[in-house]
Scaffold this active site. Structure first.
Site, mmCIF file in Angstrom:
data_model
loop_
_atom_site.group_PDB
_atom_site.id
_atom_site.type_symbol
_atom_site.label_atom_id
_atom_site.label_comp_id
_atom_site.label_asym_id
_atom_site.label_seq_id
_atom_site.Cartn_x
_atom_site.Cartn_y
_atom_site.Cartn_z
ATOM 1 N N GLU A 162 -27.173 -17.596 1.885
ATOM 2 C CA GLU A 162 -28.314 -16.733 2.587
ATOM 3 C C GLU A 162 -29.240 -16.677 1.911
ATOM 4 O OE1 GLU A 162 -26.643 -12.454 2.586
ATOM 5 O OE2 GLU A 162 -25.212 -13.028 3.864
ATOM 6 N N GLU A 311 -18.604 -14.849 5.652
ATOM 7 C CA GLU A 311 -18.898 -13.523 5.495
ATOM 8 C C GLU A 311 -18.759 -12.597 6.626
ATOM 9 O OE1 GLU A 311 -21.690 -12.447 2.489
ATOM 10 O OE2 GLU A 311 -21.113 -13.870 1.510
#
Ligand code: GCO
Length: 398
Positions: A162, A311
């Site tokens: 991320e 995720e």
């Protein structure tokens, strides 16, 4: 959207759960997050402290993943342990992570290794961190070193977790280190460094651990235009997603990480819609966001690179709500699969209740509860629910 999706996941679809070093290891005193947590004005609720003591208790964690019958465990390397000073590599730290990989494999669990999950060594931060283009070289050197040690032990490698969140939170909103509120052009420049670092890291993994599938793990959201916010949505997505999707060409997979949706008006985010439950993280309970982001990543990249959900999950104290979230999110994965989106697996965030960054320990994303004093791990009903889906490949009806 089709309504005739199968209730069964395809043969070979992989199941896993994820963590990150700083959120679970404990005692990561040599990284920028530790410094930030202890800075009086950072706004972080509490110190990561001992976390879940997984630096020591990783065999127990591995036992739990194996007992749930999941195929893989995604965890991250702590750069500040491996390279505590620039150019000085710790053989002990490298060996530790090699042992974790070996321990997982002995238990029949595939190790999925993330090389950068939010934290930086303090020496790197002192040299300018991710605003500094030279950081990309320093990162690639670390990746090459670590990948060489883990060659043959990793099932998959994730370069950077991320990066879009690190740059927006750290350089735009100031709630992650380095705590800057520097404006969008600055965020864009940091993004560009991260995108460049990802490409270099892919090359480093391919050089040092040939044959290991490698990709980026990107935070995505379902963007919804509200009251004429279409142009604004395009702008936000260009900064938060497209700059990174553009850097995934030739990768072995794209890791999709999705939690909720963003409602955006002509001037920016407008917050949750009335009537939609709001979670402890401040965003909406919106499991269908996963399907939307899988479809968007697939369409945007022209179906060139397979997708993996690296995720997805929910911070809640209501485990029945977690099961509902996972069930609805997975129903969306099945619909996307039925429409030809190539999704290879699903990874639940997270194995353990752990340190949720600026929020501290309050949001509980774990399939497994962890007592904050004894560190005793207790799987929740959602862990067994997910284990059943993984074992049978069948999603019970929503
Ligand atoms: C994230 C993260 C995790 C978070 C999770 C829940 O990549 O944002 O990888 O560190 O804990 O997303 O907010």
């Amino acid at each position: 959207m089709t309504n005739d999706a199968a209730d069964r996941f395809p043969e070979g679809f992989t199941w896993g759960t994820a963590t990150a070093a700083h959120q679970i290891e404990g005692g990561n005193t040599n990284n920028d997050w530790w410094a930030f947590e202890h800075h009086p004005t950072s706004g972080t609720r509490e110190s990561s402290g001992d976390a879940t003591d997984s630096f020591n208790r990783w065999p127990e964690d591995a036992d739990i993943v194996a007992s749930l019958g999941l195929d893989n465990y995604r965890f991250s390397l702590e750069w500040s342990r491996i390279e505590p000073a620039e150019g000085e590599f710790s053989q002990v730290a490298l060996d530790h992570y090699a042992r974790v990989c070996e321990g997982l494999k002995e238990r029949g669990v595939d190790p999925v290794v993330t090389f950068h999950h939010f934290t930086n060594p303090q020496w790197l931060a002192a040299k300018g961190g991710w605003e500094e283009p030279d950081t990309t070289e320093r990162f690639a050197a670390f990746v090459e070193k670590a990948a060489a040690r883990l060659d043959g032990l990793m099932t998959r490698a994730c370069t950077i977790n991320e990066p879009n969140v690190v740059s927006m939170m750290g350089y735009g909103l100031g709630i992650f280190p380095p705590g800057h509120t520097a404006g969008i052009p600055f965020v864009r420049a940091v993004n560009a460094n991260f995108a460049d670092a990802h490409r270099k890291a892919v090359d480093a993994v391919r050089a040092a651990a040939p044959g290991t599938p490698v990709g980026l793990t990107l935070s995505m959201a379902e963007y919804v235009a509200v009251d004429g916010g279409e142009a604004r949505v395009e702008k936000e997505r260009a900064l938060m997603e497209d700059m990174f999707l553009d850097a995934t060409g030739g990768d072995d997979f794209i890791g999709i990480q999705t939690y909720s949706r963003h409602r955006t008006g002509p001037h920016g985010m407008v917050g949750p819609e009335a009537g939609v439950p709001v979670l402890v993280m401040g965003y909406e309970f919106w499991p269908e966001a996963l399907e939307a982001t899988l479809r968007r990543a697939w369409a945007y990249t022209g179906g060139q690179v397979p997708l993996l959900v690296t995720e997805n999950g929910i911070g809640t104290d209501d485990d029945a709500q977690r099961i509902e979230y996972l069930q609805r999110a997975l129903a969306g994965v099945l619909r996307a699969l039925a429409d030809g989106v190539d999704v290879r697996g699903y990874t639940c965030w997270s194995l353990l209740d752990n340190f949720e960054w600026a929020f501290g320990y309050e949001p509980r994303f774990g399939l497994v509860a962890v007592d904050r004093t004894s560190f005793v791990r207790t799987p929740k009903p959602s862990a067994h629910w997910l284990a059943d889906v993984a074992r049978t490949g069948v999603l019970p009806p929503v």
